[in-house]
Design a protein around this motif. Structure first.
Motif, mmCIF file in Angstrom:
data_model
loop_
_atom_site.group_PDB
_atom_site.id
_atom_site.type_symbol
_atom_site.label_atom_id
_atom_site.label_comp_id
_atom_site.label_asym_id
_atom_site.label_seq_id
_atom_site.Cartn_x
_atom_site.Cartn_y
_atom_site.Cartn_z
ATOM 1 N N LEU A 183 0.820 -1.200 0.000
ATOM 2 C CA LEU A 183 0.000 0.000 0.000
ATOM 3 C C LEU A 183 0.859 1.256 0.000
ATOM 4 O O LEU A 183 0.564 2.238 -0.683
ATOM 5 C CB LEU A 183 -0.939 0.001 1.226
ATOM 6 N N PHE A 184 1.952 1.225 0.754
ATOM 7 C CA PHE A 184 2.860 2.372 0.776
ATOM 8 C C PHE A 184 4.310 1.927 0.622
ATOM 9 O O PHE A 184 5.029 2.412 -0.244
ATOM 10 C CB PHE A 184 2.690 3.159 2.083
ATOM 11 N N ALA A 185 4.744 0.995 1.449
ATOM 12 C CA ALA A 185 6.145 0.568 1.442
ATOM 13 C C ALA A 185 6.420 -0.394 0.290
ATOM 14 O O ALA A 185 5.508 -1.031 -0.250
ATOM 15 C CB ALA A 185 6.488 -0.096 2.772
ATOM 16 N N PRO A 186 7.679 -0.536 -0.120
ATOM 17 C CA PRO A 186 8.029 -1.463 -1.199
ATOM 18 C C PRO A 186 8.105 -2.902 -0.700
ATOM 19 O O PRO A 186 8.240 -3.158 0.495
ATOM 20 C CB PRO A 186 9.408 -0.973 -1.645
ATOM 21 N N THR A 187 8.022 -3.837 -1.629
ATOM 22 C CA THR A 187 8.298 -5.232 -1.322
ATOM 23 C C THR A 187 9.772 -5.494 -1.623
ATOM 24 O O THR A 187 10.495 -4.608 -2.073
ATOM 25 C CB THR A 187 7.433 -6.176 -2.175
ATOM 26 N N GLY A 188 10.214 -6.734 -1.413
ATOM 27 C CA GLY A 188 11.584 -7.078 -1.746
ATOM 28 C C GLY A 188 11.785 -7.288 -3.232
ATOM 29 O O GLY A 188 12.924 -7.336 -3.709
ATOM 30 N N ARG A 189 10.692 -7.416 -3.997
ATOM 31 C CA ARG A 189 10.807 -7.658 -5.427
ATOM 32 C C ARG A 189 11.170 -6.368 -6.159
ATOM 33 O O ARG A 189 10.473 -5.364 -6.054
ATOM 34 C CB ARG A 189 9.492 -8.211 -5.986
ATOM 35 N N PHE A 245 16.119 -13.487 -6.138
ATOM 36 C CA PHE A 245 17.054 -14.599 -6.054
ATOM 37 C C PHE A 245 16.426 -15.928 -6.463
ATOM 38 O O PHE A 245 17.100 -16.810 -6.993
ATOM 39 C CB PHE A 245 17.618 -14.701 -4.632
ATOM 40 N N SER A 246 15.137 -16.106 -6.187
ATOM 41 C CA SER A 246 14.415 -17.313 -6.571
ATOM 42 C C SER A 246 12.940 -16.963 -6.652
ATOM 43 O O SER A 246 12.537 -15.820 -6.405
ATOM 44 C CB SER A 246 14.654 -18.436 -5.551
ATOM 45 N N ALA A 250 13.120 -12.574 -2.542
ATOM 46 C CA ALA A 250 13.624 -11.364 -3.189
ATOM 47 C C ALA A 250 14.072 -10.382 -2.113
ATOM 48 O O ALA A 250 13.493 -10.323 -1.026
ATOM 49 C CB ALA A 250 12.547 -10.722 -4.069
ATOM 50 N N LEU A 251 15.098 -9.612 -2.433
ATOM 51 C CA LEU A 251 15.672 -8.690 -1.460
ATOM 52 C C LEU A 251 15.956 -7.349 -2.138
ATOM 53 O O LEU A 251 16.466 -7.307 -3.250
ATOM 54 C CB LEU A 251 16.965 -9.256 -0.888
ATOM 55 N N GLY A 271 15.844 -1.639 4.105
ATOM 56 C CA GLY A 271 16.072 -2.930 3.483
ATOM 57 C C GLY A 271 14.805 -3.754 3.612
ATOM 58 O O GLY A 271 14.150 -3.717 4.659
ATOM 59 N N VAL A 272 14.422 -4.469 2.553
ATOM 60 C CA VAL A 272 13.152 -5.209 2.530
ATOM 61 C C VAL A 272 13.378 -6.597 1.937
ATOM 62 O O VAL A 272 14.097 -6.751 0.947
ATOM 63 C CB VAL A 272 12.082 -4.475 1.703
ATOM 64 N N ALA A 273 12.759 -7.601 2.554
ATOM 65 C CA ALA A 273 12.820 -8.970 2.036
ATOM 66 C C ALA A 273 11.407 -9.504 1.861
ATOM 67 O O ALA A 273 10.534 -9.252 2.694
ATOM 68 C CB ALA A 273 13.619 -9.865 2.973
ATOM 69 N N THR A 274 11.175 -10.229 0.783
ATOM 70 C CA THR A 274 9.875 -10.835 0.511
ATOM 71 C C THR A 274 10.048 -12.334 0.322
ATOM 72 O O THR A 274 10.916 -12.779 -0.441
ATOM 73 C CB THR A 274 9.225 -10.218 -0.743
#
Length: 297
Positions: A183-189, A245-246, A250-251, A271-274
């Motif tokens: 909604l606001f923040a990014p994902t790791g992708r 990465f797979s 994703a990072l 820093g964001v990881a999904t």
């Protein structure tokens, strides 16, 4: 004297015939190298499939077949100095034609899953969507999500491109267009190369984002609060790098920088990881905020 005139006109007529025949031979019939690219290869397709890497000022290319079953390629280029458009028609062997085909179709048909759908545009204006269940030199067979099988001759196809989605049973699920953000923040992708979006938070805070590569993107914008001058509006931009990465991980890392008038600046490094597939995933992130005024030491 009369016989000389007759001989002259005979020679002139033969020259016209041979000239016309030669012109027809060198013109040829338009040849669709692949249904994926259609009648011509543009600059984006040239870059995507690494075609004609040594051609300077490339604009587009078309292929033709001649009456003797040989091939030629018509290359249209633009001179970098004066902007002159030039056209070259060069012979191509059957082996070279097959290499072009493998570069284009090999990546698409071998790398994509069997449940991938394609959108197929036909010359009569219709568009088909479905799985490619069979293809040969003459035609392509398509099975639509409703189970209808359609056989389309290659000559009737303008273009064919994979859809960004997949089939699950008899249902088609498209790729989430907001795969790189919540909604606001990014994902790791990371935002993929060539992808972009326009966002608008609370009406007064619009922004745009664009993926320059598969690993780097940039988001930027400014507020449009009524009554404030341009110098008083909030400006912000957010560069981000990341990697998928797979299929399940994703990072990404980046920073959001904001400036209000000329004295105040603030932002956050993050820093964001999904984890998980696009339809079912979990995102976690960590950020460090900062703020600074112009009179601070």
């Amino acid at each position: 004297m009369r016989s000389k005139i007759i001989v002259f006109f005979c020679i002139y007529f033969l020259c016209l015939v041979f000239s016309s025949s030669y012109s027809q031979d060198t013109t040829g019939e338009l040849y669709i190298l692949s249904d994926i690219v259609g009648e011509e290869i543009d600059m984006l397709e040239r870059q995507k499939y690494t075609l004609f890497p040594n051609i300077q000022g490339f604009q587009y290319a078309r292929f033709y077949t001649l009456p003797d079953s040989s091939y030629i390629v018509e290359l249209v280029t633009k001179d970098a100095t004066d902007g002159t458009i030039n056209t070259k028609r060069l012979p191509r062997s059957e082996e070279m034609i097959m290499n072009y085909k493998r570069k284009i179709e090999g990546e698409i048909f071998q790398a994509t899953p069997a449940d991938t759908l394609y959108t197929v545009k036909l010359r009569d204006g219709n568009t088909l969507q479905g799985r490619i269940i069979q293809r040969d030199e003459e035609s392509i067979s398509i099975r639509t999500p409703a189970g209808l099988e359609i056989r389309a001759p290659r000559k009737s196809i303008i273009s064919m491109k994979p859809l960004r989605g997949k089939m699950v049973g008899d249902q088609y699920f498209r790729v989430d267009p907001n795969y790189s953000r919540l909604l606001f923040a990014p994902t790791g992708r990371p935002l993929q190369k060539g992808d972009g979006y326009f966002s608008d938070y609370y009406v007064f805070f619009p922004g745009v984002a664009y993926g320059f590569t598969d690993y780097f993107s940039l988001m930027a914008g400014f507020s449009v609060i009524p009554g404030l001058s341009i110098s008083e509006q909030l400006k912000y931009f957010a560069p981000r790098i990341g990697k998928q990465f797979s299929d399940n991980f994703a990072l990404s890392a980046g920073a959001l920088y904001m400036s209000l008038i000329e004295e105040v600046a603030a932002g956050v490094a993050f820093g964001v990881a999904t984890f998980g597939q696009p339809d079912k995933s979990f995102t976690v992130g960590l950020g460090y905020g900062y703020a600074k005024e112009e009179d601070e030491d």
